[in-house]
Design a protein around this motif. Structure first.
Motif, PDB file in Angstrom:
ATOM      1  N   HIS A  59       0.838  -1.195   0.000  1.00  0.00           N
ATOM      2  CA  HIS A  59       0.000   0.000   0.000  1.00  0.00           C
ATOM      3  C   HIS A  59       0.869   1.239   0.000  1.00  0.00           C
ATOM      4  N   GLU A  60       0.442   2.241  -0.738  1.00  0.00           N
ATOM      5  CA  GLU A  60       1.090   3.544  -0.728  1.00  0.00           C
ATOM      6  C   GLU A  60       0.046   4.613  -0.428  1.00  0.00           C
ATOM      7  N   GLY A  61       0.476   5.658   0.253  1.00  0.00           N
ATOM      8  CA  GLY A  61      -0.406   6.793   0.443  1.00  0.00           C
ATOM      9  C   GLY A  61      -0.985   6.900   1.840  1.00  0.00           C
ATOM     10  N   GLU A  62      -2.024   7.720   1.958  1.00  0.00           N
ATOM     11  CA  GLU A  62      -2.520   8.139   3.259  1.00  0.00           C
ATOM     12  C   GLU A  62      -3.552   7.173   3.831  1.00  0.00           C
ATOM     13  N   LEU A  63      -3.464   6.988   5.154  1.00  0.00           N
ATOM     14  CA  LEU A  63      -4.426   6.208   5.915  1.00  0.00           C
ATOM     15  C   LEU A  63      -5.046   7.116   6.973  1.00  0.00           C
ATOM     16  N   HIS A  64      -6.216   6.714   7.476  1.00  0.00           N
ATOM     17  CA  HIS A  64      -6.909   7.523   8.472  1.00  0.00           C
ATOM     18  C   HIS A  64      -7.145   6.676   9.714  1.00  0.00           C
ATOM     19  N   LEU A  65      -6.475   7.062  10.808  1.00  0.00           N
ATOM     20  CA  LEU A  65      -6.627   6.373  12.086  1.00  0.00           C
ATOM     21  C   LEU A  65      -7.710   7.087  12.881  1.00  0.00           C
ATOM     22  N   LYS A  66      -8.882   6.459  12.957  1.00  0.00           N
ATOM     23  CA  LYS A  66     -10.032   7.057  13.624  1.00  0.00           C
ATOM     24  C   LYS A  66     -10.096   6.565  15.060  1.00  0.00           C
ATOM     25  N   ASP A  67      -9.950   7.503  15.981  1.00  0.00           N
ATOM     26  CA  ASP A  67      -9.883   7.199  17.407  1.00  0.00           C
ATOM     27  C   ASP A  67     -11.170   7.707  18.060  1.00  0.00           C
ATOM     28  N   HIS A  68     -12.122   6.798  18.261  1.00  0.00           N
ATOM     29  CA  HIS A  68     -13.426   7.207  18.775  1.00  0.00           C
ATOM     30  C   HIS A  68     -13.358   7.594  20.257  1.00  0.00           C
ATOM     31  N   ALA A  69     -12.484   6.949  21.011  1.00  0.00           N
ATOM     32  CA  ALA A  69     -12.375   7.265  22.437  1.00  0.00           C
ATOM     33  C   ALA A  69     -11.898   8.698  22.651  1.00  0.00           C
ATOM     34  N   TRP A  70     -10.944   9.137  21.838  1.00  0.00           N
ATOM     35  CA  TRP A  70     -10.419  10.491  21.969  1.00  0.00           C
ATOM     36  C   TRP A  70     -11.073  11.460  20.994  1.00  0.00           C
TER      37      TRP A  70
ATOM     38  N   ARG B 288     -10.794  11.889  17.743  1.00  0.00           N
ATOM     39  CA  ARG B 288      -9.864  12.547  16.833  1.00  0.00           C
ATOM     40  C   ARG B 288      -9.491  11.587  15.712  1.00  0.00           C
ATOM     41  N   GLU B 289      -8.848  12.150  14.698  1.00  0.00           N
ATOM     42  CA  GLU B 289      -8.378  11.370  13.564  1.00  0.00           C
ATOM     43  C   GLU B 289      -6.965  11.807  13.208  1.00  0.00           C
ATOM     44  N   LEU B 290      -6.081  10.843  13.003  1.00  0.00           N
ATOM     45  CA  LEU B 290      -4.740  11.109  12.513  1.00  0.00           C
ATOM     46  C   LEU B 290      -4.631  10.580  11.086  1.00  0.00           C
ATOM     47  N   CYS B 291      -4.119  11.406  10.206  1.00  0.00           N
ATOM     48  CA  CYS B 291      -3.885  11.009   8.823  1.00  0.00           C
ATOM     49  C   CYS B 291      -2.410  10.638   8.694  1.00  0.00           C
ATOM     50  N   ILE B 292      -2.145   9.369   8.392  1.00  0.00           N
ATOM     51  CA  ILE B 292      -0.797   8.816   8.379  1.00  0.00           C
ATOM     52  C   ILE B 292      -0.432   8.442   6.947  1.00  0.00           C
ATOM     53  N   ASP B 293       0.701   8.932   6.478  1.00  0.00           N
ATOM     54  CA  ASP B 293       1.137   8.676   5.104  1.00  0.00           C
ATOM     55  C   ASP B 293       2.471   7.941   5.147  1.00  0.00           C
ATOM     56  N   THR B 294       2.485   6.710   4.655  1.00  0.00           N
ATOM     57  CA  THR B 294       3.718   5.916   4.629  1.00  0.00           C
ATOM     58  C   THR B 294       4.483   6.102   3.325  1.00  0.00           C
ATOM     59  N   GLY B 295       4.094   7.078   2.525  1.00  0.00           N
ATOM     60  CA  GLY B 295       4.840   7.426   1.326  1.00  0.00           C
ATOM     61  C   GLY B 295       4.815   6.312   0.291  1.00  0.00           C
ATOM     62  N   ASP B 296       5.893   6.218  -0.472  1.00  0.00           N
ATOM     63  CA  ASP B 296       5.968   5.198  -1.518  1.00  0.00           C
ATOM     64  C   ASP B 296       6.783   3.989  -1.065  1.00  0.00           C
ATOM     65  N   SER B 297       6.758   3.706   0.247  1.00  0.00           N
ATOM     66  CA  SER B 297       7.432   2.513   0.753  1.00  0.00           C
ATOM     67  C   SER B 297       6.764   1.267   0.186  1.00  0.00           C
TER      68      SER B 297
ATOM     69  N   SER C  49       9.900   7.049   4.264  1.00  0.00           N
ATOM     70  CA  SER C  49       9.337   8.252   4.857  1.00  0.00           C
ATOM     71  C   SER C  49       8.076   7.921   5.639  1.00  0.00           C
ATOM     72  N   LEU C  50       7.757   8.803   6.569  1.00  0.00           N
ATOM     73  CA  LEU C  50       6.542   8.684   7.375  1.00  0.00           C
ATOM     74  C   LEU C  50       6.066  10.089   7.704  1.00  0.00           C
ATOM     75  N   GLN C  51       4.811  10.377   7.399  1.00  0.00           N
ATOM     76  CA  GLN C  51       4.244  11.692   7.690  1.00  0.00           C
ATOM     77  C   GLN C  51       2.908  11.517   8.393  1.00  0.00           C
ATOM     78  N   ALA C  52       2.552  12.494   9.192  1.00  0.00           N
ATOM     79  CA  ALA C  52       1.257  12.460   9.864  1.00  0.00           C
ATOM     80  C   ALA C  52       0.760  13.894  10.065  1.00  0.00           C
ATOM     81  N   ARG C  53      -0.567  14.026  10.018  1.00  0.00           N
ATOM     82  CA  ARG C  53      -1.218  15.310  10.271  1.00  0.00           C
ATOM     83  C   ARG C  53      -2.542  15.039  10.970  1.00  0.00           C
ATOM     84  N   ALA C  54      -3.059  16.038  11.622  1.00  0.00           N
ATOM     85  CA  ALA C  54      -4.353  15.900  12.259  1.00  0.00           C
ATOM     86  C   ALA C  54      -5.450  15.913  11.214  1.00  0.00           C
TER      87      ALA C  54
END
Length: 281
Positions: A207-218, A220-229, A274-279
């Motif tokens: 897989h390449e590109g952005e994922l969305h970690l949905k945290d219902h307890a908190w 919030r959502e973190l958008c995690i991008d593992t790049g072209d690994s 590479s590894l990137q993350a944003r809210a």
């Protein structure tokens, strides 16, 4: 909710320098206090252990107790020059040497956009560079240069432990249709819909590109991008015990990692991760 063990460095009301070295649990740690974020790196492994944009909950999980020697569990370990067990040397440490060795901090700077750091490790005929940019977002870039005269094999990973409210209440989207391998069941798999990791998970996806970690307890959502690994790894131990980590602690993280396994490097060739993350919005 357990407090992150490294938040202790940010409780003072006094103005602190942007970069300050401290000693914690027998390790040298670099404490970063910037108007946009707070963070902590360990000199051992150039390991980002804590990252928290202002006004938000911590993004990374870290174990409260560290072993006197050996790897620190948590943050973003640099797994290098192999990921997992060594393919032929059973006595060698899992996930390689890099997370066990002190790196050199070649450069650190700050501006209105955040902080930038450049860590480097020279080992045998290898040069490894880790560049970090931290502010409102998180960005790590790992580069390996092979300096030997013969080809070599390399596998590496940025093994991120993301902090969550509770593992039973998170879902990972963005993998729908992705092909992978389920290492717990030892069989190929294809993801359908959201991935939930309660009960344990150890899957490697192409897989390449952005994922969305949905945290219902908190909430919030973190958008995690593992790049072209080559691979995106999702891991949680479930009910299996982790050495030095309580069950309650383990419920507060899930690993979503950028990884590349089994690459062949020619002399002078470089490999990148590479590894990137944003809210999330």
């Amino acid at each position: 909710m357990h407090e992150h063990p490294l938040q202790r460095f940010f409780k003072s009301l006094r103005e602190q320098p942007v970069f300050a070295w401290e000693r914690f649990q027998m390790r040298d740690v670099l404490v970063i206090d910037h108007p946009l974020c707070q963070a902590v790196f360990s000199r051992q492994g150039a390991q980002l252990l804590h990252f928290q944009p202002r006004g938000q909950k911590p993004w990374l999980w870290c174990a409260a107790k560290w072993p006197q020697v050996g790897a620190i569990r948590g943050g973003v370990p640099v797994c290098w020059p192999w990921y997992g067990r060594h393919p032929s040397e059973n006595a060698w440490p899992s996930h390689g040497w890099a997370r066990l060795i002190d790196w050199k901090l070649l450069d650190s700077s700050s501006d209105d956009d955040g902080v930038r750091l450049h860590w480097q490790l020279q080992l045998c005929d290898w040069q490894v560079d880790l560049h970090a940019h931290l502010g409102e977002t998180l960005e790590l870039r790992l580069s390996t240069e092979h300096q030997d005269e013969l080809p070599c094999q390399l596998s590496h990973a940025l093994h991120a432990y993301w902090r969550i409210g509770h593992v039973d209440e998170v879902a990972l989207s963005g993998l729908d249709g992705a092909q992978g391998y389920d290492q717990l069941n030892r069989q190929a798999c294809q993801q359908e819909g959201e991935l939930r990791v309660d009960g344990g998970c150890q899957r490697v996806f192409q897989h390449e590109g952005e994922l969305h970690l949905k945290d219902h307890a908190w909430q919030r959502e973190l958008c995690i991008d593992t790049g072209d690994s080559a691979d995106t790894v999702v891991w949680h131990p479930g009910s299996r015990p982790l050495l030095g980590v309580s069950f309650n602690e383990a419920s507060g993280f899930v690993c979503v990692e950028s990884a590349m396994a089994g690459a062949s490097l020619a002399p002078g060739e470089r490999a990148h991760l590479s590894l990137q993350a944003r809210a999330g919005v």
